[in-house]
Write a protein that holds these residues in place. Structure first.
Motif, short mmCIF file in Angstrom:
data_model
loop_
_atom_site.label_atom_id
_atom_site.label_comp_id
_atom_site.label_asym_id
_atom_site.label_seq_id
_atom_site.Cartn_x
_atom_site.Cartn_y
_atom_site.Cartn_z
N VAL A 205 29.71 50.32 44.28
CA VAL A 205 30.41 49.10 43.84
C VAL A 205 31.92 49.30 43.91
O VAL A 205 32.67 48.43 44.39
N MET A 206 32.39 50.46 43.46
CA MET A 206 33.83 50.72 43.46
C MET A 206 34.36 50.78 44.89
O MET A 206 35.45 50.26 45.18
N THR A 207 33.62 51.40 45.79
CA THR A 207 34.06 51.48 47.19
C THR A 207 34.12 50.10 47.82
O THR A 207 35.06 49.79 48.57
N LEU A 208 33.13 49.26 47.53
CA LEU A 208 33.16 47.89 48.06
C LEU A 208 34.34 47.10 47.51
O LEU A 208 34.98 46.33 48.25
N LEU A 209 34.67 47.30 46.24
CA LEU A 209 35.84 46.62 45.66
C LEU A 209 37.13 47.06 46.34
O LEU A 209 38.00 46.24 46.66
N VAL A 210 37.27 48.38 46.54
CA VAL A 210 38.47 48.89 47.19
C VAL A 210 38.57 48.37 48.62
O VAL A 210 39.66 47.98 49.09
N ALA A 211 37.44 48.34 49.33
CA ALA A 211 37.45 47.81 50.70
C ALA A 211 37.81 46.34 50.72
O ALA A 211 38.54 45.86 51.61
N LEU A 212 37.32 45.58 49.73
CA LEU A 212 37.62 44.15 49.67
C LEU A 212 39.11 43.91 49.42
O LEU A 212 39.71 42.99 49.98
N VAL A 213 39.73 44.76 48.59
CA VAL A 213 41.13 44.57 48.24
C VAL A 213 42.06 45.08 49.34
O VAL A 213 43.10 44.46 49.62
N LEU A 214 41.71 46.20 49.97
CA LEU A 214 42.62 46.84 50.92
C LEU A 214 42.26 46.56 52.38
O LEU A 214 43.14 46.23 53.19
N LEU A 215 41.00 46.71 52.73
CA LEU A 215 40.62 46.66 54.14
C LEU A 215 40.53 45.24 54.66
O LEU A 215 40.98 44.95 55.78
N LEU A 216 39.94 44.34 53.89
CA LEU A 216 39.74 42.98 54.36
C LEU A 216 41.06 42.26 54.68
O LEU A 216 41.18 41.62 55.73
N PRO A 217 42.10 42.35 53.82
CA PRO A 217 43.37 41.70 54.19
C PRO A 217 43.98 42.26 55.47
O PRO A 217 44.58 41.51 56.25
N LEU A 218 43.84 43.57 55.71
CA LEU A 218 44.37 44.14 56.94
C LEU A 218 43.63 43.60 58.17
O LEU A 218 44.25 43.33 59.21
#
Length: 373
Positions: free
Chosen positions: A84-97
């Motif tokens: 869950v934490m990894t998905l949250l980090v990816a949603l916040v950092l990776l998706l906008p990029l």
């Protein structure tokens, strides 16, 4: 009899220990060479991923309290909490990029089409607001009209710059793709750090104890507090810049002001990234004939939004540790020059550890000598 003589006197009936021969020295030297070769090999293998690993460590450390909260909410199950934490980090950092990369790709394609049309058909007539500019308005209008009537001459004059512009755009696209890949590797590495974080901390503590002795725990605390201060300073400054940029877009009535402000938060994390948010907005205002608001956007972002981080970021970072503001400023600027964007975290952290060591050694020198002498 002195203690050293007692310690070295062999017991009766035992032969004195033989001194190590040349063969033992050769074996020890060979072992050190092999160990050094192994260290160099590991460094060469991990070198392409060092920045991503450092990012993963910083991400994991700064979000560890949120991860522990998720572990408690999920009944102590660390695996699901790490997912869950990894998905949250990816949603916040990776998706906008990824979204930013796709938008930039579309913009580059549109820009290329516009340049091709400009070279073939020539520029359109000058807008009316150019003639109204003080001092330079008539001259700019006359030069624009001459270029519009001489499309072949314009194409010939711009042709030498097409190749470098194309190469620059490709280089920026490659850099953005590399940043997205590096962020993806960091997010994947962060998952394993969440799962095995406690064991990694124990191993790091043992290694630091062997290297730094009793000072290891203090140095780790200094590094941790400095990283927290840098994270709070970077993210807090990015939030302030995004709010100010959004206010400017909203006042100038730029379409999608809140979306541009949201993108400004992520773009401000990268040097010069805010230019990608406010330059298109200013260009749109000029194209719509709202030159006053276009000038306002340029001045607002150059003098307010783009400069506030030079003062706010070092101040917030200094609140998280004992390093003076001047040293924080040197650490941020020098770290960026030496290590790139990751240097924002490495520079102040290294200076904080060095500053603490100098302070401790100074205290040791000033300590009173036993016996009053």
């Amino acid at each position: 009899m002195p203690e050293d003589m007692v310690a070295t006197t062999p017991k009766p009936g035992t032969a004195p220990a033989a001194a190590p021969g040349p063969r033992a020295y050769v074996q020890e030297a060979a072992g050190l060479v092999l160990l050094l070769a192994l260290a160099v090999g590991c460094f060469v293998i991990l070198r392409p991923f060092l920045a991503a690993i450092l990012w993963a460590v910083i991400l994991t450390f700064s979000t560890w309290p949120i991860y522990r909260f998720l572990v408690k909410r999920l009944g102590g199950r660390e695996g699901p909490a790490a997912v869950v934490m990894t998905l949250l980090v990816a949603l916040v950092l990776l998706l906008p990029l990824v979204i930013l990369g796709s938008r930039l790709a579309e913009g580059v394609v549109g820009l290329a089409e516009g340049i091709r049309s400009l070279l073939q058909q020539g520029p359109p007539p000058p807008p009316r607001w150019i003639a109204d500019l003080p001092f330079l308005g008539p001259d700019l209008t006359r030069a624009w009209e001459e270029m519009a009537h001489d499309g072949a001459g314009l194409a010939e004059s711009l042709r030498p710059y097409v190749g470098p512009a194309r190469d620059w755009a490709l280089a920026q696209g490659a850099a953005l793709a590399g940043g997205i890949f590096e962020t993806a590797v960091s997010v994947l590495t962060a998952f394993f750090l969440y799962v095995h974080g406690t064991a990694v901390v124990r191993m790091a503590d043992a290694v630091f104890r062997r290297v730094a002795g009793d000072r290891s725990r203090r140095l780790m605390e200094i590094a941790g507090s400095t990283i927290k201060g840098v994270v709070h300073g970077v993210l807090g400054t990015a939030l302030v810049q995004a709010v100010l940029a959004t206010a400017g877009f909203w006042v100038a009535q730029v379409p999608g002001a809140f979306l541009l402000g949201f993108l400004s938060f992520f773009l401000s994390l990268f040097p010069g990234g805010l230019l990608l948010a406010w330059i298109p907005a200013a260009a749109w205002l000029f194209a719509e004939g709202q030159r006053e608001w276009g000038i306002f956007i340029i001045i607002w972002n150059l003098l307010v939004v783009g400069t506030i981080d030079n003062f706010l970021k070092p101040y917030v970072i200094s609140r998280g540790g004992s390093l003076p503001i001047l040293m924080i400023l040197f650490g941020v600027m020098g770290g960026i020059i030496a290590f790139g964007f990751i240097g924002i975290f490495l520079g102040p952290t290294l200076l904080a550890i060095g500053y603490s060591l100098i302070q401790e050694w100074g205290k040791d020198e000033d300590a009173p000598v036993p016996g009053g002498r």
